[in-house]
Design an enzyme around this catalytic site. Structure first.
Site, mmCIF file in Angstrom:
data_model
loop_
_atom_site.group_PDB
_atom_site.id
_atom_site.type_symbol
_atom_site.label_atom_id
_atom_site.label_comp_id
_atom_site.label_asym_id
_atom_site.label_seq_id
_atom_site.Cartn_x
_atom_site.Cartn_y
_atom_site.Cartn_z
ATOM 1 N N SER A 33 -48.442 5.937 38.488
ATOM 2 C CA SER A 33 -49.476 5.137 38.753
ATOM 3 C C SER A 33 -50.696 5.875 39.068
ATOM 4 O O SER A 33 -51.320 6.625 38.123
ATOM 5 C CB SER A 33 -49.180 4.192 39.830
ATOM 6 O OG SER A 33 -50.093 3.209 40.156
ATOM 7 N N ASP A 90 -47.085 -3.766 32.466
ATOM 8 C CA ASP A 90 -45.924 -3.660 33.124
ATOM 9 C C ASP A 90 -46.015 -4.422 34.496
ATOM 10 O O ASP A 90 -45.630 -4.196 35.446
ATOM 11 C CB ASP A 90 -45.605 -2.089 33.495
ATOM 12 C CG ASP A 90 -47.110 -1.574 34.468
ATOM 13 O OD1 ASP A 90 -47.946 -2.351 34.628
ATOM 14 O OD2 ASP A 90 -46.900 -0.292 34.791
ATOM 15 N N HIS A 92 -43.898 -2.130 37.192
ATOM 16 C CA HIS A 92 -44.726 -0.968 37.559
ATOM 17 C C HIS A 92 -44.111 -0.029 38.509
ATOM 18 O O HIS A 92 -44.060 1.062 38.259
ATOM 19 C CB HIS A 92 -46.035 -1.478 38.204
ATOM 20 C CG HIS A 92 -47.113 -0.258 38.331
ATOM 21 N ND1 HIS A 92 -47.631 0.441 37.283
ATOM 22 C CD2 HIS A 92 -47.521 0.155 39.502
ATOM 23 C CE1 HIS A 92 -48.378 1.249 37.615
ATOM 24 N NE2 HIS A 92 -48.476 1.375 39.063
#
Length: 687
Positions: A268, A589, A642
């Protein structure tokens, strides 16, 4: 005992004989006894009636609070009973039950690869993203007594419920400096425990760590590069020397592993943080780490980016603009007005905005590249693919062609370039039909909120009614004009952001200005290091509708309200459209669109380009989302979401193989399910 009335001798004389005396005496005694019994019964009856009245009064006084307490008590009791039963059962029982229902489970990747003979080789460094790393208190105000070195973020979040305003106060940063407020020090947790679990039972890195341990890894050759994810990337070095610690740790791990280079695994926002690190470590001191131009070449084997928002995310726009996202919009649609209520004296979204706008790191994820990357008023690289698309197969060329034909026939054009539109009609109209006004010169000053709102101050309170109306009347904002919008509605936030981040595309990378750290986390304004033997992977999930653009409306102008809201009444006309609850979605995602996660490895860095002058090899590995088949599977072993993708067996296997010495070619090169290469070709960027 019944009372006996004594008789007068005179009365006795009046009676005629003993028999009559006995009869009279008996009748009087019986009468008295009957009277006493009646009185006793009446008393008992009155007592029963009084009790019944009390019960009635009690039941009529049963309040909403009593109902809530009763419900919470029942839930807590059931929860503790279930928790007790879960802890009491044999550890093998859940697996036995799962196998009984679904059949034998496959070996975890680590066990499978150990059987193949793979063993620990390259040291591994994890770089967590925003939110997932734990934060603990080292110094606080009086309201935080007893919380020294207790987690304020990550863990049980107990303090959020016990003292919410105190918690918000300590999680905020200084609105001027972006650093610690006076008298408060919150720091990142260190070690693997910093981000193995976000909360009890909710894994982040734990599954990947366990699988690496299966082939021989331990803490001496794994390192969690934790940092305070709230502050700007360069400030993590200024305040905590975090970048220096990462540099020293990688050097030590490489030296103690016999010179084997490190495999870096960012997730991320950690992807952007490590981009910044690779420029910092080679840049000369004092701005950089002084490692020299070949530091990355000597110390890094591969960078395996998971769910990387290389070019930002539209979700960051909604979060900074109205403290909302798709989840909040859905909650509003289900229960209108709930989030705007004063819950426990806490205006929820207002406090979220007050807190998150002090976190400079959130500005690193504002979309980069402007309209060139994300599209303009009437075009965008992506197309709308129905969310109910068929599961795609990548095994054969014929299957690929069939899938591409099916997707092409189902896809439709959507104005994704309009990241913010005020009204569904504006979102769908041609740009020539939209009448817009200029908002930058609007007058500010007539406060929407009165002084009672100053404890939840946001910069909207300084805009005034005219400024708010001007923003709405501009009607539509693209990735390029969103920056002008933020400079107007949140000038203090953007003043800090502009000092640490940049969102453009470099015309000439030889320009000395690009040596400044504000450009280092933007892949469109910086070069990759000179490390031709290094590999860069982009690993991300696909197959989940992901936020891309929003339909807004003006909210109530009542005191303390955030003046803009996602219009949850806006829906696609057809059931299988790409807008729901005022949010346009695209492939991704659930957090990062494919365009942001994949463009740089698909085109921007592919081969020798001005962004990748040494020709570092890049690979795209997409993981098609498959939700868990039943509750026993937990968050699933094939998830593309995610965070849940961190438990995806295919992704874990790829990471473990590279850590054990494999290259991108050994993994099979690219694995792509979406049209990322096609979309990338539509973007006109000088390479």
């Amino acid at each position: 005992m019944p009372l006996i009335r004594r008789r007068n001798p005179a009365e006795t004389d009046k009676n005629s004989g003993p028999d009559s005396n006995n009869r009279n005496e008996k009748s009087e005694e019986e009468e008295e006894e009957e009277n006493d019994n009646k009185k006793h019964k009446n008393k008992k009856k009155k007592s029963t009636i009084a009790k019944a009245k009390k019960v009635e009064e009690k039941s009529s006084n049963w309040s909403c609070v009593d109902s809530c307490c009763w419900l919470i008590g029942c839930i807590c009791t059931i929860w503790w009973v279930l928790l007790f039963l879960y802890n009491a059962m044999p550890s093998s029982f859940p697996q036995y039950l799962t196998e009984a229902i679904t059949g034998p489970l496959p070996d975890p990747p680590g066990v499978k690869l150990r059987k193949e003979g793979l063993r620990v080789k390259h040291p591994v460094v994890f770089v967590p993203g925003i939110v997932t790393g734990g934060l603990e208190l080292w110094e606080g105000h009086q309201c935080a007594d007893g919380l020294f070195r207790k987690r304020l973020w990550g863990g049980t979040f107990g303090e959020v419920y016990r003292r919410p305003l105190c918690w918000v106060e300590h999680m905020c940063l200084d609105n001027e400096t972006g650093l610690d407020p006076p008298g408060i020090r919150v720091r990142s947790v260190t070690g693997l425990v910093a981000a193995d679990y976000f909360a009890p039972g909710y894994f982040v890195w734990a599954v990947l760590i366990a699988n690496l341990a299966s082939i021989g890894y331990e803490e001496k050759n794994m390192y969690m590069a934790s940092y305070d994810w709230r502050i700007s990337f360069q400030n993590t070095e200024v305040r905590d020397h975090t970048l220096s610690q990462i540099k020293s740790k990688i050097e030590l791990m490489v030296a103690t592993s016999g010179g084997k280079k490190a495999v870096i695994v960012p997730h991320s926002m950690g992807v952007l943080y490590f981009l910044h690190f690779m420029k910092w470590v080679e840049a000369p001191a004092p701005m950089g780490g002084g490692g020299g131009p070949d530091w990355c070449s000597k110390h890094i084997k591969a960078v395996m980016n998971i769910g990387g928002p290389f070019l930002g995310v539209p979700k960051a726009v909604a979060g900074l603009f109205s403290a909302e996202a798709k989840d909040v919009a859905v909650a509003r649609a289900i229960k209108p007005g709930f989030l705007d209520n004063d819950i426990f004296r806490l205006q929820t979204l207002q406090y979220v905005m007050k807190m998150s706008r002090t976190w400079d790191s959130t500005m690193s994820m504002i979309p980069k590249g402007g309209d060139t990357i994300w599209g303009g008023l009437d075009w965008s690289p992506e197309e709308c693919v129905p969310s109910k698309r068929r599961q795609r197969n990548n095994d054969t060329q014929l299957a690929r062609q069939n899938v591409e034909g099916n997707l092409a026939s189902q896809s439709r054009n959507v104005n994704y370039g309009r990241i913010i539109s005020f009204g569904k009609d504006v979102a769908e109209a041609h740009s020539s039909d939209i009448e817009r006004t200029v908002f930058q010169g609007a007058t500010k000053g007539l406060n929407v909120a009165n002084t009672t709102c100053r404890d939840v101050w946001t910069e909207y309170h300084d805009m005034g009614i005219e400024g708010i109306r001007a923003v709405a009347e501009h009607k539509v904002y693209t990735a390029g004009s969103v920056l002008d919008l933020f400079n107007f509605v949140a000038p203090k936030m953007m003043a800090r952001g502009d000092a640490h981040f940049s969102y453009g595309i470099a015309d000439n990378l030889d320009d000395p200005k690009y040596e400044h750290y504000k450009y280092w986390s933007n892949p469109l304004e910086t070069r990759l290091p000179n490390a031709p033997d290094m590999e860069i992977f982009s690993l991300y999930g696909v197959g989940i509708p992901t936020e891309r653009a929003y339909v807004y409306k003006l909210s109530s102008s009542a005191e303390c309200y955030i003046p803009f809201q996602i219009d949850t009444s806006a829906e696609s006309e057809d059931e299988d459209g790409c807008m729901k609850d005022g949010v346009y979605t695209v492939e991704g995602d659930e957090t990062v669109p494919v365009l942001s996660a994949g463009f740089m490895c698909a085109r921007g860095w592919r081969g020798k380009t001005r962004f990748n002058p040494s020709g570092i090899r890049t690979y795209i590995r997409e993981y098609d989302h498959s939700p868990p088949a039943n509750l026993l599977e937990g968050r699933g072993t094939q998830s593309g979401a995610h965070v849940d993708i961190m438990g995806n067996f295919a992704l874990i296997e790829d990471v473990v193989r590279v850590a054990a010495g494999a290259t991108g070619e050994d993994l099979g090169g690219d694995r792509v399910y979406t049209d990322i290469f096609k979309w990338s070709e539509k973007i006109n960027v000088q390479l």
